[in-house]
Motif scaffolding. Structure first.
Motif, PDB file in Angstrom:
ATOM      1  N   LEU A 139       0.808  -1.216   0.000  1.00  0.00           N
ATOM      2  CA  LEU A 139       0.000   0.000   0.000  1.00  0.00           C
ATOM      3  C   LEU A 139       0.844   1.269   0.000  1.00  0.00           C
ATOM      4  N   PHE A 140       2.026   1.191   0.550  1.00  0.00           N
ATOM      5  CA  PHE A 140       2.950   2.326   0.569  1.00  0.00           C
ATOM      6  C   PHE A 140       4.270   1.826  -0.026  1.00  0.00           C
ATOM      7  N   PRO A 141       4.541   2.149  -1.294  1.00  0.00           N
ATOM      8  CA  PRO A 141       5.621   1.493  -2.033  1.00  0.00           C
ATOM      9  C   PRO A 141       7.005   1.677  -1.429  1.00  0.00           C
ATOM     10  N   GLU A 142       7.232   2.788  -0.727  1.00  0.00           N
ATOM     11  CA  GLU A 142       8.545   2.987  -0.122  1.00  0.00           C
ATOM     12  C   GLU A 142       8.814   1.979   0.991  1.00  0.00           C
ATOM     13  N   SER A 143       7.758   1.314   1.473  1.00  0.00           N
ATOM     14  CA  SER A 143       7.919   0.288   2.503  1.00  0.00           C
ATOM     15  C   SER A 143       7.888  -1.121   1.939  1.00  0.00           C
ATOM     16  N   CYS A 144       7.710  -1.241   0.618  1.00  0.00           N
ATOM     17  CA  CYS A 144       7.707  -2.566  -0.017  1.00  0.00           C
ATOM     18  C   CYS A 144       9.126  -3.134  -0.057  1.00  0.00           C
ATOM     19  N   ARG A 145       9.219  -4.432   0.076  1.00  0.00           N
ATOM     20  CA  ARG A 145      10.477  -5.138  -0.121  1.00  0.00           C
ATOM     21  C   ARG A 145      10.306  -6.103  -1.288  1.00  0.00           C
ATOM     22  N   MET A 146      11.395  -6.375  -1.977  1.00  0.00           N
ATOM     23  CA  MET A 146      11.321  -7.161  -3.198  1.00  0.00           C
ATOM     24  C   MET A 146      12.169  -8.426  -3.086  1.00  0.00           C
ATOM     25  N   LEU A 147      11.696  -9.481  -3.725  1.00  0.00           N
ATOM     26  CA  LEU A 147      12.504 -10.688  -3.884  1.00  0.00           C
ATOM     27  C   LEU A 147      13.501 -10.461  -5.015  1.00  0.00           C
ATOM     28  N   LEU A 148      14.564 -11.255  -5.014  1.00  0.00           N
ATOM     29  CA  LEU A 148      15.557 -11.160  -6.077  1.00  0.00           C
ATOM     30  C   LEU A 148      14.933 -11.385  -7.439  1.00  0.00           C
ATOM     31  N   ILE A 149      14.010 -12.343  -7.553  1.00  0.00           N
ATOM     32  CA  ILE A 149      13.393 -12.624  -8.845  1.00  0.00           C
ATOM     33  C   ILE A 149      12.633 -11.405  -9.360  1.00  0.00           C
ATOM     34  N   GLN A 150      12.007 -10.644  -8.468  1.00  0.00           N
ATOM     35  CA  GLN A 150      11.289  -9.441  -8.881  1.00  0.00           C
ATOM     36  C   GLN A 150      12.258  -8.382  -9.399  1.00  0.00           C
ATOM     37  N   LYS A 151      13.393  -8.245  -8.730  1.00  0.00           N
ATOM     38  CA  LYS A 151      14.403  -7.285  -9.186  1.00  0.00           C
ATOM     39  C   LYS A 151      14.947  -7.688 -10.558  1.00  0.00           C
ATOM     40  N   LEU A 152      15.134  -8.983 -10.755  1.00  0.00           N
ATOM     41  CA  LEU A 152      15.644  -9.460 -12.041  1.00  0.00           C
ATOM     42  C   LEU A 152      14.616  -9.247 -13.152  1.00  0.00           C
ATOM     43  N   LEU A 154      12.562  -6.896 -13.351  1.00  0.00           N
ATOM     44  CA  LEU A 154      12.529  -5.462 -13.648  1.00  0.00           C
ATOM     45  C   LEU A 154      13.777  -4.983 -14.387  1.00  0.00           C
ATOM     46  N   SER A 155      14.781  -5.846 -14.467  1.00  0.00           N
ATOM     47  CA  SER A 155      16.050  -5.451 -15.078  1.00  0.00           C
ATOM     48  C   SER A 155      15.973  -5.540 -16.600  1.00  0.00           C
ATOM     49  N   ARG A 156      17.072  -5.175 -17.262  1.00  0.00           N
ATOM     50  CA  ARG A 156      17.117  -5.217 -18.722  1.00  0.00           C
ATOM     51  C   ARG A 156      16.974  -6.628 -19.270  1.00  0.00           C
ATOM     52  N   VAL A 157      17.324  -7.616 -18.464  1.00  0.00           N
ATOM     53  CA  VAL A 157      17.213  -9.010 -18.928  1.00  0.00           C
ATOM     54  C   VAL A 157      15.948  -9.669 -18.389  1.00  0.00           C
ATOM     55  N   GLY A 158      14.977  -8.849 -17.947  1.00  0.00           N
ATOM     56  CA  GLY A 158      13.748  -9.400 -17.380  1.00  0.00           C
ATOM     57  C   GLY A 158      13.017 -10.340 -18.313  1.00  0.00           C
ATOM     58  N   TRP A 159      13.023 -10.009 -19.611  1.00  0.00           N
ATOM     59  CA  TRP A 159      12.334 -10.871 -20.585  1.00  0.00           C
ATOM     60  C   TRP A 159      12.935 -12.268 -20.604  1.00  0.00           C
ATOM     61  N   LEU A 160      14.261 -12.343 -20.454  1.00  0.00           N
ATOM     62  CA  LEU A 160      14.942 -13.637 -20.452  1.00  0.00           C
ATOM     63  C   LEU A 160      14.691 -14.381 -19.149  1.00  0.00           C
ATOM     64  N   VAL A 161      14.667 -13.646 -18.042  1.00  0.00           N
ATOM     65  CA  VAL A 161      14.391 -14.250 -16.735  1.00  0.00           C
ATOM     66  C   VAL A 161      12.994 -14.868 -16.732  1.00  0.00           C
ATOM     67  N   GLY A 162      12.017 -14.142 -17.294  1.00  0.00           N
ATOM     68  CA  GLY A 162      10.664 -14.663 -17.339  1.00  0.00           C
ATOM     69  C   GLY A 162      10.550 -15.920 -18.183  1.00  0.00           C
ATOM     70  N   ARG A 163      11.206 -15.910 -19.324  1.00  0.00           N
ATOM     71  CA  ARG A 163      11.125 -17.079 -20.209  1.00  0.00           C
ATOM     72  C   ARG A 163      11.789 -18.321 -19.616  1.00  0.00           C
ATOM     73  N   SER A 164      12.773 -18.108 -18.746  1.00  0.00           N
ATOM     74  CA  SER A 164      13.465 -19.246 -18.130  1.00  0.00           C
ATOM     75  C   SER A 164      12.877 -19.620 -16.770  1.00  0.00           C
ATOM     76  N   PHE A 165      11.887 -18.864 -16.307  1.00  0.00           N
ATOM     77  CA  PHE A 165      11.262 -19.117 -15.005  1.00  0.00           C
ATOM     78  C   PHE A 165      10.510 -20.438 -15.054  1.00  0.00           C
ATOM     79  N   GLY A 166      10.807 -21.327 -14.115  1.00  0.00           N
ATOM     80  CA  GLY A 166      10.195 -22.650 -14.099  1.00  0.00           C
ATOM     81  C   GLY A 166       9.535 -22.969 -12.773  1.00  0.00           C
ATOM     82  N   ARG A 167       8.959 -24.168 -12.689  1.00  0.00           N
ATOM     83  CA  ARG A 167       8.256 -24.554 -11.467  1.00  0.00           C
ATOM     84  C   ARG A 167       9.188 -24.539 -10.266  1.00  0.00           C
ATOM     85  N   ASP A 168      10.415 -24.968 -10.423  1.00  0.00           N
ATOM     86  CA  ASP A 168      11.354 -24.954  -9.299  1.00  0.00           C
ATOM     87  C   ASP A 168      11.600 -23.537  -8.794  1.00  0.00           C
ATOM     88  N   ASP A 169      11.609 -22.583  -9.716  1.00  0.00           N
ATOM     89  CA  ASP A 169      11.774 -21.184  -9.317  1.00  0.00           C
ATOM     90  C   ASP A 169      10.557 -20.706  -8.526  1.00  0.00           C
TER      91      ASP A 169
END
Length: 301
Positions: A139-152, A154-169
């Motif tokens: 509700l207040f984004p400055e207090s949100c915390r992110m997982l590493l996968i979320q940061k990835l 959002l990065s320039r390689v996010g499209w690749l991270v999403g395509r390689s995301f699997g059930r184990d992830d």
């Protein structure tokens, strides 16, 4: 007494469809009485509400959809996904169902941001919200915390991270946000995974994740919607959630006048699946309180 589960295979047979801006949306509705709109989180879908569905439909007219890009709804690959558009979708669904009376909201995570936009529109007299209950939400984004996968994502390689995301992830990340004693079963994880990959959903995860910077862009509008008053609110929070747990609950108490909050000890990011009996009890207790909002004339759009 535990609440009965609705298997995903059964849940899917009960869905209906309508078209929103040329895209197919799956939705569910049941029950009678005051309308209650359920808003799911990221990256899951409306099946998150399946433990609460039957008891809620015994009391209210309950409505939920898989938002655009989620679950069994359309997931167009070249779309610019937006929380503002998801709020448009909720209003379109209410119009499709010819619901024009005040609506109650029950929202989680991503859906909490959609609910904030709907509250802002309520204050602009563009629809009428009767009450709103949030489960763990940023509700207040400055207090949100992110997982590493979320940061990835959002990065320039996010499209690749999403395509390689699997059930184990999925399993690895889910294990970080649930309570220590409330992890989902392997069968539930299979079902969550099937909802993510339906309609080739993994390929758009990097697009959906842009709700996080959008929260910052709308911070004043959405924070103001919580502080403005006139709509009864409650925040039910699983406090061991690393994303929006006790720290978000504290920020809510600092920001919102006369805050109505519930802290669920030992519960993580998904209170409605980790502790559905507690969530139902606290939600129904909230609804049994006298309604304090003032009805207003609304210009629907």
């Amino acid at each position: 007494m535990p609440l009965a589960e609705i298997p995903l295979c059964v849940w899917r047979t009960r869905s209906q469809g309508f078209t929103f801006r040329g895209q197919s949306i799956r939705y569910w509705t049941a029950g009678h009485g005051e309308p209650l709109l359920l808003l799911h989180g990221f990256p899951t879908a409306s099946w998150d509400w399946h433990y609460l569905w039957a008891p809620l439909t015994q009391r209210f007219r309950v409505v939920a959809c898989d938002m655009l890009g989620f679950g069994d709804s359309a997931k167009p690959p070249d779309h610019d996904y937006s929380l503002l558009e998801q709020a448009d979708l909720q209003q379109a669904l209410l119009a499709h169902l010819k619901i024009d009376q005040p609506v109650h909201l029950l929202a989680h995570d991503y859906g909490g941001s959609v609910a904030q936009e709907l509250l802002a529109r309520h204050h602009e007299q563009r629809l009428e919200i009767a009450s709103c209950v949030f489960l763990n939400s940023g509700l207040f984004p400055e207090s949100c915390r992110m997982l590493l996968i979320q940061k990835l994502l959002l990065s320039r390689v996010g499209w690749l991270v999403g395509r390689s995301f699997g059930r184990d992830d999925l399993v690895r990340n889910v294990s970080q946000v649930y309570g220590p004693c409330t992890h989902p079963s392997e069968s539930a994880l299979d079902d969550l995974w099937s909802l993510i990959v339906a309609n080739r959903g993994a390929r758009i995860l990097h697009k959906l994740i842009h709700f996080m910077p959008e929260r910052f862009a709308q911070r004043e509008r959405w924070g103001g919607a919580l502080r403005q008053g006139g709509v009864r609110l409650r925040f039910i929070n699983g406090v061991v959630d690393p994303l929006s747990g006790a720290h978000m609950l504290q920020r809510y108490r600092e920001e919102v006048p006369d805050p109505d909050t519930v802290a669920l000890q030992g519960i993580g990011h998904y209170p409605h699946t980790e502790a559905p009996v507690q969530v139902l009890r606290h939600y129904l207790a909230f609804r049994e309180q006298p309604l304090t909002y003032i009805p207003q004339k609304v210009a629907w759009s």
